[in-house]
Design a protein around this motif. Structure first.
Motif, PDB file in Angstrom:
ATOM      1  N   SER A   1      76.258  -1.635  28.906  1.00 21.50           N
ATOM      2  CA  SER A   1      76.190  -3.095  29.020  1.00 21.50           C
ATOM      3  C   SER A   1      77.552  -3.604  29.457  1.00 21.50           C
ATOM      4  N   SER A   2      77.745  -3.675  30.760  1.00 27.45           N
ATOM      5  CA  SER A   2      79.075  -3.941  31.282  1.00 27.45           C
ATOM      6  C   SER A   2      79.152  -5.228  32.091  1.00 27.45           C
ATOM      7  N   SER A   3      78.373  -6.220  31.702  1.00 23.82           N
ATOM      8  CA  SER A   3      78.348  -7.448  32.476  1.00 23.82           C
ATOM      9  C   SER A   3      78.583  -8.647  31.577  1.00 23.82           C
ATOM     10  N   LEU A   4      79.158  -9.698  32.159  1.00 21.69           N
ATOM     11  CA  LEU A   4      79.349 -10.946  31.427  1.00 21.69           C
ATOM     12  C   LEU A   4      78.000 -11.549  31.064  1.00 21.69           C
TER      13      LEU A   4
ATOM     14  N   ALA B   1      80.012 -15.267  45.709  1.00 20.28           N
ATOM     15  CA  ALA B   1      78.593 -14.904  45.780  1.00 20.28           C
ATOM     16  C   ALA B   1      78.313 -13.410  45.599  1.00 20.28           C
ATOM     17  N   PRO B   2      79.039 -12.491  46.258  1.00 18.01           N
ATOM     18  CA  PRO B   2      78.724 -11.059  46.074  1.00 18.01           C
ATOM     19  C   PRO B   2      78.870 -10.602  44.628  1.00 18.01           C
ATOM     20  N   GLY B   3      79.883 -11.108  43.933  1.00 16.82           N
ATOM     21  CA  GLY B   3      80.076 -10.717  42.547  1.00 16.82           C
ATOM     22  C   GLY B   3      79.002 -11.261  41.636  1.00 16.82           C
ATOM     23  N   LEU B   4      78.616 -12.531  41.841  1.00 16.33           N
ATOM     24  CA  LEU B   4      77.570 -13.124  41.004  1.00 16.33           C
ATOM     25  C   LEU B   4      76.236 -12.414  41.201  1.00 16.33           C
ATOM     26  N   SER B   5      75.995 -11.913  42.396  1.00 17.93           N
ATOM     27  CA  SER B   5      74.725 -11.225  42.660  1.00 17.93           C
ATOM     28  C   SER B   5      74.538  -9.997  41.776  1.00 17.93           C
ATOM     29  N   ALA B   6      75.647  -9.410  41.334  1.00 22.39           N
ATOM     30  CA  ALA B   6      75.574  -8.186  40.524  1.00 22.39           C
ATOM     31  C   ALA B   6      75.591  -8.462  39.029  1.00 22.39           C
ATOM     32  N   CYS B   7      75.728  -9.722  38.637  1.00 18.15           N
ATOM     33  CA  CYS B   7      75.828 -10.058  37.200  1.00 18.15           C
ATOM     34  C   CYS B   7      74.440 -10.217  36.598  1.00 18.15           C
ATOM     35  N   PHE B   8      73.708  -9.125  36.492  1.00 16.91           N
ATOM     36  CA  PHE B   8      72.343  -9.199  35.989  1.00 16.91           C
ATOM     37  C   PHE B   8      72.285  -9.498  34.489  1.00 16.91           C
ATOM     38  N   GLY B   9      73.388  -9.299  33.788  1.00 19.51           N
ATOM     39  CA  GLY B   9      73.398  -9.596  32.364  1.00 19.51           C
ATOM     40  C   GLY B   9      73.745 -11.031  32.047  1.00 19.51           C
ATOM     41  N   LEU B  10      74.033 -11.846  33.074  1.00 20.27           N
ATOM     42  CA  LEU B  10      74.476 -13.223  32.857  1.00 20.27           C
ATOM     43  C   LEU B  10      73.359 -14.062  32.245  1.00 20.27           C
ATOM     44  N   ARG B  11      73.699 -14.821  31.195  1.00 19.83           N
ATOM     45  CA  ARG B  11      72.724 -15.698  30.526  1.00 19.83           C
ATOM     46  C   ARG B  11      73.057 -17.171  30.705  1.00 19.83           C
TER      47      ARG B  11
ATOM     48  N   ALA C   1      85.557  -7.993  41.102  1.00 21.48           N
ATOM     49  CA  ALA C   1      85.585  -7.483  39.724  1.00 21.48           C
ATOM     50  C   ALA C   1      84.240  -7.684  39.033  1.00 21.48           C
ATOM     51  N   LEU C   2      83.595  -8.845  39.267  1.00 24.22           N
ATOM     52  CA  LEU C   2      82.278  -9.088  38.681  1.00 24.22           C
ATOM     53  C   LEU C   2      81.257  -8.088  39.213  1.00 24.22           C
ATOM     54  N   ALA C   3      81.346  -7.790  40.504  1.00 24.21           N
ATOM     55  CA  ALA C   3      80.446  -6.793  41.087  1.00 24.21           C
ATOM     56  C   ALA C   3      80.707  -5.416  40.507  1.00 24.21           C
ATOM     57  N   TRP C   4      81.975  -5.104  40.265  1.00 21.12           N
ATOM     58  CA  TRP C   4      82.360  -3.815  39.687  1.00 21.12           C
ATOM     59  C   TRP C   4      81.817  -3.680  38.270  1.00 21.12           C
ATOM     60  N   MET C   5      81.933  -4.774  37.494  1.00 20.81           N
ATOM     61  CA  MET C   5      81.383  -4.754  36.134  1.00 20.81           C
ATOM     62  C   MET C   5      79.871  -4.609  36.157  1.00 20.81           C
ATOM     63  N   GLY C   6      79.227  -5.373  37.030  1.00 13.91           N
ATOM     64  CA  GLY C   6      77.773  -5.309  37.113  1.00 13.91           C
ATOM     65  C   GLY C   6      77.285  -3.965  37.584  1.00 13.91           C
ATOM     66  N   GLY C   7      78.146  -3.218  38.304  1.00 11.65           N
ATOM     67  CA  GLY C   7      77.766  -1.900  38.772  1.00 11.65           C
ATOM     68  C   GLY C   7      78.091  -0.794  37.802  1.00 11.65           C
ATOM     69  N   GLY C   8      78.506  -1.148  36.566  1.00  7.65           N
ATOM     70  CA  GLY C   8      78.781  -0.126  35.560  1.00  7.65           C
ATOM     71  C   GLY C   8      80.110   0.543  35.756  1.00  7.65           C
ATOM     72  N   GLY C   9      81.102  -0.157  36.342  1.00  2.45           N
ATOM     73  CA  GLY C   9      82.402   0.445  36.597  1.00  2.45           C
ATOM     74  C   GLY C   9      83.157   0.764  35.327  1.00  2.45           C
ATOM     75  N   GLY C  10      83.995   1.791  35.392  1.00  8.29           N
ATOM     76  CA  GLY C  10      84.807   2.147  34.229  1.00  8.29           C
ATOM     77  C   GLY C  10      84.100   3.118  33.319  1.00  8.29           C
ATOM     78  N   ARG C  11      84.797   4.102  32.842  1.00  7.41           N
ATOM     79  CA  ARG C  11      84.118   5.130  32.047  1.00  7.41           C
ATOM     80  C   ARG C  11      83.625   4.606  30.708  1.00  7.41           C
ATOM     81  N   VAL C  12      84.386   3.688  30.080  1.00  4.00           N
ATOM     82  CA  VAL C  12      83.940   3.136  28.795  1.00  4.00           C
ATOM     83  C   VAL C  12      82.791   2.171  29.001  1.00  4.00           C
TER      84      VAL C  12
END
Length: 467
Positions: free
Chosen positions: A269-272, A291-301, A252-263
Protein backbone atom coordinates in the motif's frame (compact mmCIF):
# COMPACT_ATOMS: atom_id res chain seq x y z
CA UNK A 1 -0.13 -9.99 39.67
CA UNK A 2 -0.03 -6.63 37.91
CA UNK A 3 -1.77 -3.48 38.98
CA UNK A 4 -1.95 -0.09 37.28
CA UNK A 5 -3.15 2.95 39.21
CA UNK A 6 -3.49 6.16 37.17
CA UNK A 7 -3.78 9.49 38.94
CA UNK A 8 -3.85 12.61 36.77
CA UNK A 9 -4.37 15.64 39.00
CA UNK A 10 -4.71 19.33 38.26
CA UNK A 11 -5.02 21.78 41.15
CA UNK A 12 -8.11 23.96 40.90
CA UNK A 13 -7.76 26.63 39.77
CA UNK A 14 -4.42 26.05 37.99
CA UNK A 15 -2.11 29.01 38.52
CA UNK A 16 0.45 28.10 35.88
CA UNK A 17 1.68 25.28 33.69
CA UNK A 18 4.16 24.33 36.40
CA UNK A 19 1.31 23.58 38.82
CA UNK A 20 0.06 20.61 36.75
CA UNK A 21 1.01 17.26 38.25
CA UNK A 22 0.80 13.93 36.45
CA UNK A 23 1.51 10.49 37.88
CA UNK A 24 0.93 6.94 36.68
CA UNK A 25 2.09 4.07 38.89
CA UNK A 26 2.71 0.63 37.44
CA UNK A 27 3.37 -2.06 40.06
CA UNK A 28 4.58 -5.62 39.35
CA UNK A 29 4.33 -8.30 42.04
CA UNK A 30 6.05 -11.62 41.53
CA UNK A 31 4.03 -14.45 42.98
CA UNK A 32 5.73 -16.41 45.73
CA UNK A 33 8.58 -14.12 46.72
CA UNK A 34 6.51 -11.18 47.89
CA UNK A 35 8.83 -8.74 46.17
CA UNK A 36 7.50 -5.64 44.44
CA UNK A 37 9.13 -3.53 41.73
CA UNK A 38 7.50 -0.17 41.19
CA UNK A 39 7.88 2.01 38.12
CA UNK A 40 5.95 5.26 37.94
CA UNK A 41 5.40 6.31 34.36
CA UNK A 42 2.80 8.09 32.25
CA UNK A 43 2.38 8.27 28.51
CA UNK A 44 0.12 11.23 27.80
CA UNK A 45 -0.97 13.72 25.16
CA UNK A 46 -1.14 17.47 25.77
CA UNK A 47 -3.32 19.85 23.77
CA UNK A 48 -2.87 23.58 24.33
CA UNK A 49 -4.29 24.63 20.94
CA UNK A 50 -7.26 26.49 22.44
CA UNK A 51 -7.15 30.21 21.54
CA UNK A 52 -7.19 31.11 25.23
CA UNK A 53 -3.81 29.43 25.70
CA UNK A 54 -1.01 31.76 24.65
CA UNK A 55 2.23 29.96 25.50
CA UNK A 56 5.51 31.76 24.99
CA UNK A 57 9.09 30.61 25.54
CA UNK A 58 8.71 31.05 29.31
CA UNK A 59 5.52 28.98 29.33
CA UNK A 60 7.25 26.24 27.39
CA UNK A 61 10.07 26.19 29.94
CA UNK A 62 7.44 25.90 32.70
CA UNK A 63 5.90 22.94 30.91
CA UNK A 64 9.30 21.25 30.74
CA UNK A 65 9.80 21.85 34.47
CA UNK A 66 6.43 20.26 35.12
CA UNK A 67 7.26 17.20 33.01
CA UNK A 68 10.63 16.70 34.69
CA UNK A 69 9.42 17.09 38.29
CA UNK A 70 10.29 14.07 40.45
CA UNK A 71 6.97 13.09 41.97
CA UNK A 72 8.29 10.44 44.37
CA UNK A 73 11.29 9.29 46.38
CA UNK A 74 14.65 8.48 44.91
CA UNK A 75 13.60 4.84 44.49
CA UNK A 76 10.04 5.44 43.37
CA UNK A 77 10.20 8.45 41.06
CA UNK A 78 8.12 8.73 37.90
CA UNK A 79 8.74 9.64 34.29
CA UNK A 80 6.24 11.21 31.88
CA UNK A 81 6.45 10.50 28.15
CA UNK A 82 4.56 12.59 25.61
CA UNK A 83 2.79 10.74 22.82
CA UNK A 84 1.35 13.95 21.36
CA UNK A 85 1.81 17.69 21.80
CA UNK A 86 -0.27 20.47 20.28
CA UNK A 87 0.65 24.11 20.95
CA UNK A 88 -0.73 25.55 17.70
CA UNK A 89 -1.40 29.28 17.74
CA UNK A 90 1.05 30.04 20.56
CA UNK A 91 4.21 32.12 20.24
CA UNK A 92 6.62 29.49 21.52
CA UNK A 93 9.47 31.04 19.53
CA UNK A 94 8.72 34.64 20.52
CA UNK A 95 6.86 35.48 17.30
CA UNK A 96 3.43 34.78 15.84
CA UNK A 97 3.23 32.35 12.93
CA UNK A 98 2.14 33.49 9.49
CA UNK A 99 1.95 37.15 10.54
CA UNK A 100 5.73 37.23 11.02
CA UNK A 101 8.33 38.13 8.44
CA UNK A 102 11.23 35.78 7.84
CA UNK A 103 13.52 37.95 9.98
CA UNK A 104 11.05 37.87 12.89
CA UNK A 105 10.99 34.07 13.28
CA UNK A 106 12.82 32.09 15.98
CA UNK A 107 13.33 35.20 18.14
CA UNK A 108 13.61 33.15 21.34
CA UNK A 109 14.35 29.43 21.10
CA UNK A 110 15.10 28.93 24.78
CA UNK A 111 11.77 27.20 25.44
CA UNK A 112 12.11 25.01 22.37
CA UNK A 113 15.66 24.00 23.31
CA UNK A 114 14.51 23.12 26.83
CA UNK A 115 11.71 21.00 25.34
CA UNK A 116 14.11 19.16 23.03
CA UNK A 117 16.43 18.43 25.97
CA UNK A 118 13.53 16.99 27.98
CA UNK A 119 13.39 13.17 28.17
CA UNK A 120 9.59 13.31 28.32
CA UNK A 121 9.49 14.96 24.89
CA UNK A 122 12.01 12.79 23.06
CA UNK A 123 11.16 9.62 25.00
CA UNK A 124 14.78 8.44 25.01
CA UNK A 125 16.50 6.35 27.62
CA UNK A 126 13.30 5.22 29.36
CA UNK A 127 12.29 1.57 29.70
CA UNK A 128 8.94 0.11 30.68
CA UNK A 129 8.95 -3.64 31.46
CA UNK A 130 12.23 -3.94 29.60
CA UNK A 131 11.04 -2.23 26.40
CA UNK A 132 11.48 1.36 25.21
CA UNK A 133 8.59 3.61 26.20
CA UNK A 134 6.48 5.27 23.49
CA UNK A 135 8.20 8.14 21.72
CA UNK A 136 6.42 11.26 20.54
CA UNK A 137 4.12 10.39 17.66
CA UNK A 138 2.05 13.54 16.98
CA UNK A 139 3.41 17.09 16.93
CA UNK A 140 1.28 20.13 16.02
CA UNK A 141 3.05 23.50 15.88
CA UNK A 142 0.91 25.39 13.37
CA UNK A 143 1.07 29.19 13.47
CA UNK A 144 3.82 29.39 16.11
CA UNK A 145 6.42 31.56 14.37
CA UNK A 146 8.66 28.56 13.71
CA UNK A 147 11.59 29.34 11.41
CA UNK A 148 14.33 27.25 9.86
CA UNK A 149 16.51 27.10 12.99
CA UNK A 150 13.64 26.00 15.22
CA UNK A 151 12.44 23.49 12.65
CA UNK A 152 15.91 22.00 12.31
CA UNK A 153 16.15 21.66 16.10
CA UNK A 154 12.85 19.81 16.31
CA UNK A 155 13.50 17.52 13.37
CA UNK A 156 16.92 16.54 14.67
CA UNK A 157 15.40 15.61 18.04
CA UNK A 158 12.12 13.82 17.32
CA UNK A 159 11.67 13.86 13.54
CA UNK A 160 12.16 10.16 12.88
CA UNK A 161 9.62 9.08 15.51
CA UNK A 162 6.72 11.24 14.30
CA UNK A 163 3.70 9.75 12.58
CA UNK A 164 1.76 13.06 12.39
CA UNK A 165 3.46 16.41 11.81
CA UNK A 166 1.50 19.66 11.46
CA UNK A 167 3.50 22.83 10.78
CA UNK A 168 1.01 24.99 8.90
CA UNK A 169 1.31 28.78 8.63
CA UNK A 170 4.95 28.92 9.64
CA UNK A 171 6.71 30.70 6.75
CA UNK A 172 9.99 28.78 6.90
CA UNK A 173 9.66 28.55 3.08
CA UNK A 174 11.45 26.17 0.70
CA UNK A 175 14.61 25.87 2.76
CA UNK A 176 12.69 24.42 5.70
CA UNK A 177 10.98 21.79 3.56
CA UNK A 178 14.29 20.84 1.97
CA UNK A 179 15.67 20.18 5.45
CA UNK A 180 12.52 18.29 6.43
CA UNK A 181 12.79 16.03 3.37
CA UNK A 182 16.44 15.28 4.14
CA UNK A 183 15.79 14.35 7.78
CA UNK A 184 12.53 12.44 7.29
CA UNK A 185 13.37 10.74 4.00
CA UNK A 186 12.75 7.00 4.32
CA UNK A 187 10.92 7.38 7.64
CA UNK A 188 8.71 4.37 8.32
CA UNK A 189 6.72 6.30 10.93
CA UNK A 190 5.52 9.44 9.13
CA UNK A 191 1.97 9.03 7.80
CA UNK A 192 0.52 12.55 7.88
CA UNK A 193 2.27 15.79 6.88
CA UNK A 194 0.44 19.13 6.88
CA UNK A 195 2.20 22.26 5.58
CA UNK A 196 -0.54 24.73 4.56
CA UNK A 197 0.33 28.41 4.29
CA UNK A 198 4.12 28.01 4.66
CA UNK A 199 5.15 30.16 1.65
CA UNK A 200 6.34 27.10 -0.26
CA UNK A 201 7.42 27.41 -3.88
CA UNK A 202 8.60 25.09 -6.67
CA UNK A 203 11.77 24.07 -4.79
CA UNK A 204 9.63 22.86 -1.89
CA UNK A 205 7.55 20.78 -4.31
CA UNK A 206 10.75 19.17 -5.60
CA UNK A 207 11.88 18.49 -2.03
CA UNK A 208 8.54 16.82 -1.23
CA UNK A 209 9.03 14.68 -4.32
CA UNK A 210 12.34 13.46 -2.88
CA UNK A 211 10.59 12.65 0.39
CA UNK A 212 7.92 10.60 -1.38
CA UNK A 213 10.24 8.63 -3.64
CA UNK A 214 12.98 7.81 -1.16
CA UNK A 215 14.65 4.46 -2.00
CA UNK A 216 13.48 3.03 1.32
CA UNK A 217 9.90 3.92 0.49
CA UNK A 218 7.39 6.17 2.19
CA UNK A 219 4.38 5.39 4.35
CA UNK A 220 2.97 8.91 3.92
CA UNK A 221 -0.82 8.78 3.52
CA UNK A 222 -1.87 12.42 3.99
CA UNK A 223 -0.16 15.40 2.36
CA UNK A 224 -1.58 18.92 2.82
CA UNK A 225 0.23 21.74 1.01
CA UNK A 226 -2.69 24.12 0.55
CA UNK A 227 -2.26 27.91 0.42
CA UNK A 228 1.23 27.86 -1.06
CA UNK A 229 2.91 28.85 -4.35
CA UNK A 230 3.98 25.47 -5.68
CA UNK A 231 3.52 26.60 -9.29
CA UNK A 232 5.51 29.81 -8.78
CA UNK A 233 2.43 32.07 -8.62
CA UNK A 234 1.10 33.77 -5.50
CA UNK A 235 -2.60 34.08 -4.62
CA UNK A 236 -3.02 37.03 -6.99
CA UNK A 237 -1.34 35.08 -9.84
CA UNK A 238 1.75 37.27 -9.60
CA UNK A 239 5.21 35.85 -10.24
CA UNK A 240 6.92 33.66 -12.80
CA UNK A 241 5.16 30.34 -13.56
CA UNK A 242 7.43 27.41 -12.76
CA UNK A 243 6.07 23.87 -12.95
CA UNK A 244 9.41 22.08 -12.55
CA UNK A 245 8.69 21.25 -8.91
CA UNK A 246 5.18 20.04 -9.72
CA UNK A 247 6.55 17.84 -12.49
CA UNK A 248 8.93 16.25 -9.98
CA UNK A 249 6.05 15.85 -7.51
CA UNK A 250 3.93 14.23 -10.21
CA UNK A 251 6.74 11.80 -11.01
CA UNK A 252 7.01 10.94 -7.29
CA UNK A 253 3.25 10.29 -7.06
CA UNK A 254 3.50 7.99 -10.07
CA UNK A 255 6.47 6.23 -8.46
CA UNK A 256 4.52 5.69 -5.25
CA UNK A 257 1.47 4.47 -7.12
CA UNK A 258 3.69 2.04 -9.01
CA UNK A 259 4.93 0.40 -5.81
CA UNK A 260 8.36 2.06 -5.87
CA UNK A 261 10.83 1.39 -3.09
CA UNK A 262 11.57 -1.91 -1.45
CA UNK A 263 9.72 -1.10 1.79
CA UNK A 264 6.73 0.48 0.07
CA UNK A 265 6.48 -2.38 -2.39
CA UNK A 266 6.63 -4.98 0.36
CA UNK A 267 3.87 -3.22 2.31
CA UNK A 268 1.45 -3.49 -0.62
CA UNK A 269 0.00 0.00 0.00
CA UNK A 270 2.25 2.72 -1.30
CA UNK A 271 -0.10 5.48 -2.34
CA UNK A 272 -1.45 8.64 -0.75
CA UNK A 273 -5.02 8.54 0.51
CA UNK A 274 -5.50 12.31 0.95
CA UNK A 275 -3.95 15.14 -1.09
CA UNK A 276 -4.76 18.82 -0.57
CA UNK A 277 -3.49 21.18 -3.28
CA UNK A 278 -6.06 23.94 -2.86
CA UNK A 279 -5.23 27.65 -3.12
CA UNK A 280 -2.01 27.24 -5.11
CA UNK A 281 -2.99 29.31 -8.18
CA UNK A 282 -2.71 26.25 -10.42
CA UNK A 283 -3.42 26.87 -14.11
CA UNK A 284 -3.53 24.49 -17.07
CA UNK A 285 0.27 24.17 -17.14
CA UNK A 286 0.32 23.06 -13.51
CA UNK A 287 -2.46 20.56 -14.21
CA UNK A 288 -0.46 19.19 -17.13
CA UNK A 289 2.57 18.63 -14.87
CA UNK A 290 0.55 16.84 -12.17
CA UNK A 291 -1.73 14.73 -14.36
CA UNK A 292 0.60 11.71 -14.94
CA UNK A 293 1.25 11.34 -11.22
CA UNK A 294 -2.40 11.66 -10.22
CA UNK A 295 -3.33 8.98 -12.75
CA UNK A 296 -1.31 6.45 -10.74
CA UNK A 297 -2.76 7.37 -7.32
CA UNK A 298 -5.30 4.56 -7.19
CA UNK A 299 -5.32 4.62 -3.40
CA UNK A 300 -6.41 8.28 -3.26
CA UNK A 301 -9.64 8.87 -1.28
CA UNK A 302 -9.72 12.66 -0.92
CA UNK A 303 -8.50 15.16 -3.51
CA UNK A 304 -8.85 18.92 -2.98
CA UNK A 305 -8.03 21.21 -5.93
CA UNK A 306 -10.36 24.03 -4.91
CA UNK A 307 -9.60 27.74 -5.24
CA UNK A 308 -7.15 27.37 -8.09
CA UNK A 309 -7.29 28.73 -11.66
CA UNK A 310 -7.65 25.54 -13.66
CA UNK A 311 -10.30 26.72 -16.11
CA UNK A 312 -11.78 24.43 -18.73
CA UNK A 313 -8.39 23.75 -20.31
CA UNK A 314 -6.87 22.80 -16.95
CA UNK A 315 -9.68 20.38 -16.19
CA UNK A 316 -9.24 18.88 -19.65
CA UNK A 317 -5.59 18.20 -18.78
CA UNK A 318 -6.73 16.37 -15.63
CA UNK A 319 -9.63 14.52 -17.24
CA UNK A 320 -7.84 11.18 -17.73
CA UNK A 321 -6.29 11.33 -14.25
CA UNK A 322 -9.65 12.06 -12.60
CA UNK A 323 -11.27 9.24 -14.56
CA UNK A 324 -8.58 6.84 -13.32
CA UNK A 325 -8.66 7.77 -9.62
CA UNK A 326 -12.45 8.05 -9.37
CA UNK A 327 -13.04 4.69 -11.04
CA UNK A 328 -10.46 2.82 -8.95
CA UNK A 329 -8.49 -0.10 -10.29
CA UNK A 330 -8.61 -3.87 -10.23
CA UNK A 331 -5.07 -4.26 -11.56
CA UNK A 332 -1.97 -4.34 -9.43
CA UNK A 333 0.05 -1.13 -9.58
CA UNK A 334 3.39 -2.94 -9.34
CA UNK A 335 4.87 -6.37 -9.74
CA UNK A 336 5.38 -6.70 -5.97
CA UNK A 337 1.68 -6.18 -5.21
CA UNK A 338 -1.17 -8.66 -5.30
CA UNK A 339 -4.04 -8.07 -7.66
CA UNK A 340 -6.91 -6.57 -5.74
CA UNK A 341 -9.85 -4.27 -6.32
CA UNK A 342 -9.04 -0.75 -5.20
CA UNK A 343 -12.02 1.53 -4.51
CA UNK A 344 -11.95 4.92 -6.18
CA UNK A 345 -11.98 8.49 -4.93
CA UNK A 346 -14.48 9.31 -2.17
CA UNK A 347 -14.25 13.13 -2.09
CA UNK A 348 -13.45 15.49 -4.97
CA UNK A 349 -13.35 19.27 -4.48
CA UNK A 350 -13.13 21.48 -7.58
CA UNK A 351 -14.81 24.58 -6.16
CA UNK A 352 -13.86 28.04 -7.43
CA UNK A 353 -11.79 27.00 -10.45
CA UNK A 354 -13.33 29.10 -13.25
CA UNK A 355 -15.06 26.11 -14.78
CA UNK A 356 -17.66 26.74 -17.50
CA UNK A 357 -20.13 24.61 -19.49
CA UNK A 358 -17.34 22.70 -21.22
CA UNK A 359 -16.18 21.43 -17.82
CA UNK A 360 -19.73 20.40 -16.88
CA UNK A 361 -19.93 18.30 -20.05
CA UNK A 362 -16.47 16.88 -19.43
CA UNK A 363 -17.26 15.91 -15.82
CA UNK A 364 -20.44 14.18 -17.00
CA UNK A 365 -18.27 11.69 -18.86
CA UNK A 366 -15.26 11.55 -16.57
CA UNK A 367 -17.33 10.68 -13.49
CA UNK A 368 -19.61 8.06 -15.05
CA UNK A 369 -17.58 5.25 -13.41
CA UNK A 370 -17.02 7.04 -10.10
CA UNK A 371 -19.17 4.56 -8.22
CA UNK A 372 -17.35 5.13 -4.91
CA UNK A 373 -17.62 8.93 -5.00
CA UNK A 374 -19.47 10.16 -1.92
CA UNK A 375 -18.94 13.94 -2.09
CA UNK A 376 -18.55 16.19 -5.14
CA UNK A 377 -17.96 19.92 -4.62
CA UNK A 378 -18.33 22.19 -7.67
CA UNK A 379 -19.51 25.43 -6.07
CA UNK A 380 -18.53 28.92 -7.23
CA UNK A 381 -17.94 27.99 -10.87
CA UNK A 382 -19.80 29.03 -14.05
CA UNK A 383 -21.22 25.68 -15.08
CA UNK A 384 -24.46 27.29 -16.27
CA UNK A 385 -22.63 29.66 -18.62
CA UNK A 386 -22.36 33.43 -18.65
CA UNK A 387 -25.97 33.77 -17.49
CA UNK A 388 -28.45 31.44 -15.77
CA UNK A 389 -28.95 28.25 -17.79
CA UNK A 390 -27.08 29.71 -20.78
CA UNK A 391 -25.69 26.22 -21.49
CA UNK A 392 -28.51 23.83 -20.41
CA UNK A 393 -27.24 20.87 -22.44
CA UNK A 394 -24.04 20.56 -20.41
CA UNK A 395 -25.85 20.85 -17.08
CA UNK A 396 -28.47 18.27 -18.06
CA UNK A 397 -25.69 15.88 -19.05
CA UNK A 398 -24.04 16.41 -15.66
CA UNK A 399 -27.41 15.90 -13.94
CA UNK A 400 -27.76 12.56 -15.73
CA UNK A 401 -24.40 11.39 -14.41
CA UNK A 402 -25.30 12.62 -10.91
CA UNK A 403 -28.55 10.65 -11.11
CA UNK A 404 -26.61 7.49 -11.96
CA UNK A 405 -24.07 8.01 -9.17
CA UNK A 406 -26.76 8.79 -6.59
CA UNK A 407 -29.05 5.88 -7.51
CA UNK A 408 -29.10 2.57 -5.73
CA UNK A 409 -28.06 0.85 -8.97
CA UNK A 410 -25.07 3.13 -9.52
CA UNK A 411 -22.79 4.73 -6.97
CA UNK A 412 -22.69 6.20 -3.49
CA UNK A 413 -22.91 9.96 -4.17
CA UNK A 414 -24.65 11.70 -1.29
CA UNK A 415 -23.18 15.24 -1.15
CA UNK A 416 -23.22 17.61 -4.12
CA UNK A 417 -22.12 21.26 -3.98
CA UNK A 418 -23.45 23.54 -6.73
CA UNK A 419 -23.68 26.88 -4.94
CA UNK A 420 -23.07 29.89 -7.19
CA UNK A 421 -22.92 27.90 -10.45
CA UNK A 422 -25.45 30.02 -12.39
CA UNK A 423 -28.05 27.29 -12.45
CA UNK A 424 -31.54 28.52 -13.34
CA UNK A 425 -34.96 27.00 -12.77
CA UNK A 426 -34.91 24.62 -15.75
CA UNK A 427 -31.61 22.94 -14.87
CA UNK A 428 -32.39 23.04 -11.16
CA UNK A 429 -35.38 20.79 -11.87
CA UNK A 430 -33.09 18.38 -13.69
CA UNK A 431 -30.82 18.11 -10.66
CA UNK A 432 -33.83 17.81 -8.35
CA UNK A 433 -35.06 14.81 -10.33
CA UNK A 434 -31.54 13.35 -10.40
CA UNK A 435 -31.12 13.49 -6.65
CA UNK A 436 -34.63 12.47 -5.63
CA UNK A 437 -35.34 9.58 -7.98
CA UNK A 438 -35.50 6.09 -6.50
CA UNK A 439 -36.19 4.22 -9.71
CA UNK A 440 -33.57 2.19 -11.54
CA UNK A 441 -31.60 4.22 -14.05
CA UNK A 442 -29.37 3.39 -16.97
CA UNK A 443 -25.69 4.36 -16.88
CA UNK A 444 -24.83 7.50 -18.87
CA UNK A 445 -23.16 7.50 -22.24
CA UNK A 446 -19.48 6.68 -22.62
CA UNK A 447 -16.84 9.16 -21.54
CA UNK A 448 -15.68 9.48 -25.15
CA UNK A 449 -19.06 10.81 -26.24
CA UNK A 450 -19.07 13.42 -23.49
CA UNK A 451 -15.48 14.45 -24.24
CA UNK A 452 -16.38 15.01 -27.90
CA UNK A 453 -19.41 17.06 -26.90
CA UNK A 454 -17.34 19.08 -24.46
CA UNK A 455 -14.84 19.98 -27.17
CA UNK A 456 -17.71 21.33 -29.27
CA UNK A 457 -19.42 23.16 -26.41
CA UNK A 458 -17.16 26.22 -26.45
CA UNK A 459 -15.16 28.20 -28.96
CA UNK A 460 -11.60 26.91 -29.60
CA UNK A 461 -10.04 30.12 -28.34
CA UNK A 462 -11.66 29.99 -24.88
CA UNK A 463 -9.16 30.99 -22.24
CA UNK A 464 -8.20 29.06 -19.17
CA UNK A 465 -9.22 30.37 -15.74
CA UNK A 466 -8.50 34.00 -15.05
CA UNK A 467 -8.48 35.89 -11.80
Amino acid sequence: MRQAVVDFTMPSPPSSLASIEFSDRFSDEEEGDGSECSVMMATIGLDFADPSNVIGPAGLRSLVSCLETDGGTSTNGYQINLMSLDVSGSHITGSIGSSSLAGDLDLDLSGLRALCDCRSFAGNGVLLHGRPACALGRLCLSDTGLGFEGLDLLLSTVGRSLSILELGRNPFSDRGVQRLAKVLGGSQALEELRLPGCALGPRAAAALAQLLCHPDGSRLRVLDVAENWLAGLDFAARGAPDTSGLAALGDALAWMGGGGGRVAAASGSSSLTELNLSKNSFTASAARALAPGLSACFGLRRLDLSYNRLGDSGLAELAHALQQVTAGSSAAAGRHQRRQRRPGLRTLNLAHNWLYARSAMLLAGVLRDALHLYELELSDNFLGGDTLDAEPTALRALAGTVQWLASSDGGQLRCLGLRGCRIGAACARAFHVALCTTASVEPPASATAFTTAAAEAVAPDEKEGEG
